[in-house]
Design a protein around this motif. Structure first.
Motif, PDB file in Angstrom:
ATOM      1  N   GLY A   1      62.310-100.353 -14.154  1.00  0.00           N
ATOM      2  CA  GLY A   1      62.885-101.676 -13.888  1.00  0.00           C
ATOM      3  C   GLY A   1      64.154-101.643 -13.043  1.00  0.00           C
ATOM      4  N   ASP A   2      64.516-100.472 -12.558  1.00  0.00           N
ATOM      5  CA  ASP A   2      65.664-100.402 -11.639  1.00  0.00           C
ATOM      6  C   ASP A   2      65.245 -99.602 -10.400  1.00  0.00           C
ATOM      7  N   PHE A   3      66.203 -99.238  -9.571  1.00  0.00           N
ATOM      8  CA  PHE A   3      65.857 -98.517  -8.341  1.00  0.00           C
ATOM      9  C   PHE A   3      66.196 -97.028  -8.441  1.00  0.00           C
ATOM     10  N   ALA A   4      66.331 -96.542  -9.682  1.00  0.00           N
ATOM     11  CA  ALA A   4      66.686 -95.126  -9.865  1.00  0.00           C
ATOM     12  C   ALA A   4      65.430 -94.248  -9.794  1.00  0.00           C
ATOM     13  N   PHE A   5      65.644 -92.994  -9.408  1.00  0.00           N
ATOM     14  CA  PHE A   5      64.558 -92.023  -9.323  1.00  0.00           C
ATOM     15  C   PHE A   5      64.903 -90.798 -10.161  1.00  0.00           C
TER      16      PHE A   5
ATOM     17  N   ASP B   1      53.326 -92.589  -5.223  1.00  0.00           N
ATOM     18  CA  ASP B   1      53.291 -93.738  -6.145  1.00  0.00           C
ATOM     19  C   ASP B   1      54.694 -94.198  -6.499  1.00  0.00           C
ATOM     20  N   VAL B   2      55.547 -93.241  -6.845  1.00  0.00           N
ATOM     21  CA  VAL B   2      56.909 -93.593  -7.262  1.00  0.00           C
ATOM     22  C   VAL B   2      57.681 -94.225  -6.100  1.00  0.00           C
ATOM     23  N   LEU B   3      57.620 -93.592  -4.941  1.00  0.00           N
ATOM     24  CA  LEU B   3      58.401 -94.102  -3.804  1.00  0.00           C
ATOM     25  C   LEU B   3      57.915 -95.484  -3.368  1.00  0.00           C
ATOM     26  N   ILE B   4      56.607 -95.673  -3.383  1.00  0.00           N
ATOM     27  CA  ILE B   4      56.043 -96.975  -2.988  1.00  0.00           C
ATOM     28  C   ILE B   4      56.430 -98.054  -4.003  1.00  0.00           C
ATOM     29  N   THR B   5      56.274 -97.742  -5.294  1.00  0.00           N
ATOM     30  CA  THR B   5      56.552 -98.747  -6.330  1.00  0.00           C
ATOM     31  C   THR B   5      58.015 -99.193  -6.313  1.00  0.00           C
ATOM     32  N   LYS B   6      58.915 -98.207  -6.195  1.00  0.00           N
ATOM     33  CA  LYS B   6      60.349 -98.543  -6.194  1.00  0.00           C
ATOM     34  C   LYS B   6      60.727 -99.322  -4.939  1.00  0.00           C
TER      35      LYS B   6
END
Ligand code: KG4
Ligand code: ZN
Length: 384
Positions: free
Chosen positions: A256-260, A297-302
């Protein structure tokens, strides 16, 4: 104006001469133009490959060895006028500035005695973020050169270079801009409201995505840098319809945030590999594909979450990892869903570290009224 760029933050030694023009005046409409007049880059990857990563003392030595020849090469090819009269400078001062950079003072003094000074208006040098021993070489070289030729020197942020890298290949920014900057040292989502106000809205809590590529490659017995090696295996797996018999985590996908976070993904690969008696070619292909899919997936979703939150007009994907073809295709598909969004991804040669992007960042700083510096400190952790 003509800007000489110097980049030594990591394992590429790069020099460029760029003609920059255009005046944005803090408005979204005024474009900026860059024309590359000359560039030269020496990649140290082969030297560091033996160590499985960048070895700072070695990087420093290699930068010192290569800066002067690269500068000479660039000045030979760049169509820049020469100033016939060599101005005076203090040799002892040059030796003092470069006293810690083995051999560099001698190289530079020999070079400037051979050639006429070029009509360059500014020198831009990366002051951070990066490896401090490596950064210092470029900084001191830039300061010495500025002293010899009486050219002002501007300390420049390497991440701003990545952010503005798509402008060099003709891209233009419509604000607000969202940028996903993905490299060996950084993974961050940046909101640029205009040319001069940039805010990091989310970043990695641990490893950078490029670092994860490099570490997973190492686990698979692939050479450094790992990104291109994994990308190749993953592509082969896709072409041969090889799918993974396991799945890897998508860290923080729904945070729910922009952290990775990418260190857990690397650890998951480590434990996964322990389950195989034999990490053969088939396993390596499966892991490479699944790892690349997980990262994508992670980069696209964020990024999609950032698009929803900020409704930008331009989306930038830059930094070394943006050279990845699978990722480029995924972002190209994503952008198709947003008809009012322009996607900018620099060509691969501008995705990875280079000195052209440093001149772009410096020019934009200059437009904001940034003053040159006579003392510059390397800042390993410099932020945007
Ligand atoms: O921006 P960069 O050249 O240097 C830093 O500022 O860190 O990025 C280097 C990183 C390395 O981790 C490398 O493995 C990764 O970019 N990289 C790639 C690809 N090409 C380079 N990662 C994935 N796929 C690629 N094709
Ligand atoms: Zn970089």
């Amino acid at each position: 104006m003509i800007i000489l760029g110097i980049e030594t933050s990591c394992d590429e030694t790069a020099v460029s001469v760029v003609e920059a023009s255009g005046r944005p005046n803090n408005t979204d409409s005024d474009p900026i133009f860059f024309k590359v007049l000359g560039q030269a880059l020496y990649s140290q990857v082969k030297i560091h490959a033996e160590y499985g990563g960048v070895f700072p003392a070695l990087a420093k030595r290699e930068h010192a060895k290569n800066l002067s020849p690269l500068l000479e090469k660039v000045l030979e090819e760049a169509p820049v006028e020469k100033i016939k009269k060599n101005a005076n400078f203090d040799q002892e001062k040059i030796k003092k500035i470069l006293e810690r950079e083995t051999g560099l003072a001698d190289d530079l003094l020999a070079l400037v005695s051979r050639i006429d000074p070029p009509a360059i208006d500014a020198i831009a040098v990366t002051a951070g973020p990066g490896l401090e021993p490596a950064l210092w070489v470029g900084i001191n070289f830039a300061l010495a050169l500025g002293e010899v030729w009486h050219i002002p020197v501007y300390p420049t942020n390497h991440m701003a270079g990545h952010l503005f890298s798509p402008l060099i290949s003709g891209g233009s920014f419509q604000f607000p801009v969202i940028a996903l900057l993905i490299s060996g040292g950084h993974t961050e989502l940046v909101l640029a409201k205009n040319w001069h106000e940039h805010q990091v809205i989310g970043q990695t809590r641990d490893d950078a995505v490029g670092e994860a590529f490099d570490k997973v490659a190492r686990l698979l017995g692939l050479p450094y840098p790992g990104g291109p090696a994994i990308s190749l295996l993953a592509q082969e797996a896709r072409n041969a319809n090889v799918t993974a018999e396991f799945s890897l985590p998508r860290p923080m996908l729904n945070s729910g945030d922009f952290a990775f976070s990418f260190s857990g993904l690397k650890t998951a690969v480590l434990y996964l590999l322990k389950k195989f008696d034999d990490v053969n070619d088939d396993v390596r292909h499966q892991v490479a594909r699944e790892f690349e899919d997980a990262v994508t997936d992670v980069l696209i979703t964020k990024t999609q979450a950032a698009l929803r939150a900020y409704n930008p007009k331009t989306l930038v994907i830059a930094g070394g990892v943006s050279a990845n073809t699978h990722l480029r295709a995924a972002f190209t598909n994503l952008a198709k869903k947003y008809p009012d969004l322009t996607l900018l991804i620099p060509p691969a040669a501008l995705s990875t570290d280079n000195a052209v992007m440093i001149t772009a960042a410096a020019y934009i700083d200059l437009l904001a009224g940034r003053k040159p510096a006579t003392i510059i400190h390397a800042q390993g952790n410099m932020t945007l």
